[in-house]
Design an enzyme around this catalytic site. Sequence first.
Site, PDB file in Angstrom:
ATOM      1  N   PRO A   1       0.826  -1.202   0.000  1.00  0.00           N
ATOM      2  CA  PRO A   1       0.000   0.000   0.000  1.00  0.00           C
ATOM      3  C   PRO A   1       0.866   1.260   0.000  1.00  0.00           C
ATOM      4  O   PRO A   1       1.784   1.390   0.807  1.00  0.00           O
ATOM      5  CB  PRO A   1      -0.793  -0.132   1.300  1.00  0.00           C
ATOM      6  CG  PRO A   1      -0.825  -1.599   1.567  1.00  0.00           C
ATOM      7  CD  PRO A   1       0.499  -2.114   1.099  1.00  0.00           C
ATOM      8  N   GLU A   2       0.583   2.167  -0.919  1.00  0.00           N
ATOM      9  CA  GLU A   2       1.296   3.433  -0.954  1.00  0.00           C
ATOM     10  C   GLU A   2       0.389   4.523  -0.408  1.00  0.00           C
ATOM     11  O   GLU A   2      -0.719   4.245   0.077  1.00  0.00           O
ATOM     12  CB  GLU A   2       1.755   3.724  -2.385  1.00  0.00           C
ATOM     13  CG  GLU A   2       2.765   2.693  -2.875  1.00  0.00           C
ATOM     14  CD  GLU A   2       3.493   3.116  -4.147  1.00  0.00           C
ATOM     15  OE1 GLU A   2       3.455   4.311  -4.483  1.00  0.00           O
ATOM     16  OE2 GLU A   2       4.092   2.257  -4.800  1.00  0.00           O
TER      17      GLU A   2
ATOM     18  N   HIS B   1      -5.010 -14.850   8.930  1.00  0.00           N
ATOM     19  CA  HIS B   1      -4.119 -13.688   8.952  1.00  0.00           C
ATOM     20  C   HIS B   1      -4.782 -12.447   9.538  1.00  0.00           C
ATOM     21  O   HIS B   1      -4.281 -11.335   9.353  1.00  0.00           O
ATOM     22  CB  HIS B   1      -3.620 -13.397   7.538  1.00  0.00           C
ATOM     23  CG  HIS B   1      -2.908 -14.555   6.899  1.00  0.00           C
ATOM     24  ND1 HIS B   1      -1.740 -15.071   7.406  1.00  0.00           N
ATOM     25  CD2 HIS B   1      -3.206 -15.306   5.807  1.00  0.00           C
ATOM     26  CE1 HIS B   1      -1.340 -16.091   6.659  1.00  0.00           C
ATOM     27  NE2 HIS B   1      -2.224 -16.249   5.694  1.00  0.00           N
TER      28      HIS B   1
ATOM     29  N   ARG C   1       1.789 -11.191   5.516  1.00  0.00           N
ATOM     30  CA  ARG C   1       3.251 -11.202   5.650  1.00  0.00           C
ATOM     31  C   ARG C   1       3.733 -10.709   7.012  1.00  0.00           C
ATOM     32  O   ARG C   1       4.905 -10.860   7.346  1.00  0.00           O
ATOM     33  CB  ARG C   1       3.883 -10.344   4.542  1.00  0.00           C
ATOM     34  CG  ARG C   1       3.582 -10.853   3.144  1.00  0.00           C
ATOM     35  CD  ARG C   1       4.385 -10.079   2.116  1.00  0.00           C
ATOM     36  NE  ARG C   1       4.041 -10.437   0.764  1.00  0.00           N
ATOM     37  CZ  ARG C   1       4.619  -9.922  -0.316  1.00  0.00           C
ATOM     38  NH1 ARG C   1       5.569  -9.020  -0.183  1.00  0.00           N
ATOM     39  NH2 ARG C   1       4.243 -10.303  -1.521  1.00  0.00           N
TER      40      ARG C   1
ATOM     41  N   LYS D   1      22.928  16.918  -6.018  1.00  0.00           N
ATOM     42  CA  LYS D   1      22.590  15.497  -5.903  1.00  0.00           C
ATOM     43  C   LYS D   1      22.879  14.777  -7.219  1.00  0.00           C
ATOM     44  O   LYS D   1      22.402  15.184  -8.284  1.00  0.00           O
ATOM     45  CB  LYS D   1      21.105  15.326  -5.563  1.00  0.00           C
ATOM     46  CG  LYS D   1      20.681  15.962  -4.255  1.00  0.00           C
ATOM     47  CD  LYS D   1      21.118  15.131  -3.065  1.00  0.00           C
ATOM     48  CE  LYS D   1      20.521  15.691  -1.781  1.00  0.00           C
ATOM     49  NZ  LYS D   1      20.962  14.939  -0.594  1.00  0.00           N
TER      50      LYS D   1
END
Length: 269
Positions: A2-3, A90, A109, A150
Amino acid sequence: MPELPEVETTRRGIEPWLQQQRIEQIVIRQPHLRWPVEDAIQTLTGQTIKAVTRRAKYILVETAAGTAIWHLGMSGSLRLVEPGSEPGKHDHIDWVMANGKVLRYHDPRRFGALLYVPPGQFSSHLAHLGPEPLSEAFTAEYLYQQSRGKKQAVKTFVMDGSVVVGVGNIYANESLFSAGIRPQTPAGKISLARYERLVTEIKTVLDRSITQGGTTLRDFVGGDGKPGYFAQQLLVYGRGGEACKDCATTLKEIRLGQRSTVYCPRCQR
């Protein structure tokens, strides 16, 4: 995993059911997540939730007795289920609410987390985070100044949480494509004008994804139990070797920062 849009979608999905509700019981079936769930989380039992907010990919549930911080990790999700709903293999944590709803944490997980922060304290997990990408603090001038000198690729630069939070792999790919910038270009070589375009696209892509409910990949499901739909509109992510939707050139796939990166060699310079 999930972002930011998926996390924000989850927050918006659960907030109406948690706001100003009392936590009747916290059931921990599996405490061994990314970080062990501490017994102190039970301090929130009997407390009324004052606010449900988000910082980066963390969901913060605030009460007078402290704040719970949820992190969904690689495969976690928070869902509202009916009381008496039998937990699956889960389903590791339940919050039983006074309104009869149960907030259930599911994580195959177990890379997610539930943390407790006492009143008046600040979590180290939230320290050193950059600005929110949809906030007024995230501007082209800010990104331009942060990038000076950078040499790292611009894609890994904008994915750095100390620079800006929540621009994960999917949305970095999509935003750079829309801005016409090659992901491997050194961040310090990009002009202010091009950062203007990139910041605009990052905000647009993230906002559109949140509006559409987040991106469904693998096993993500929003807090209301409904999947997101942004995956249907991905232009480059996961499309290496396919034709660019703008110019029909074959999209290239490379690795940057150990992450899959797809771009159009013609549209992105």
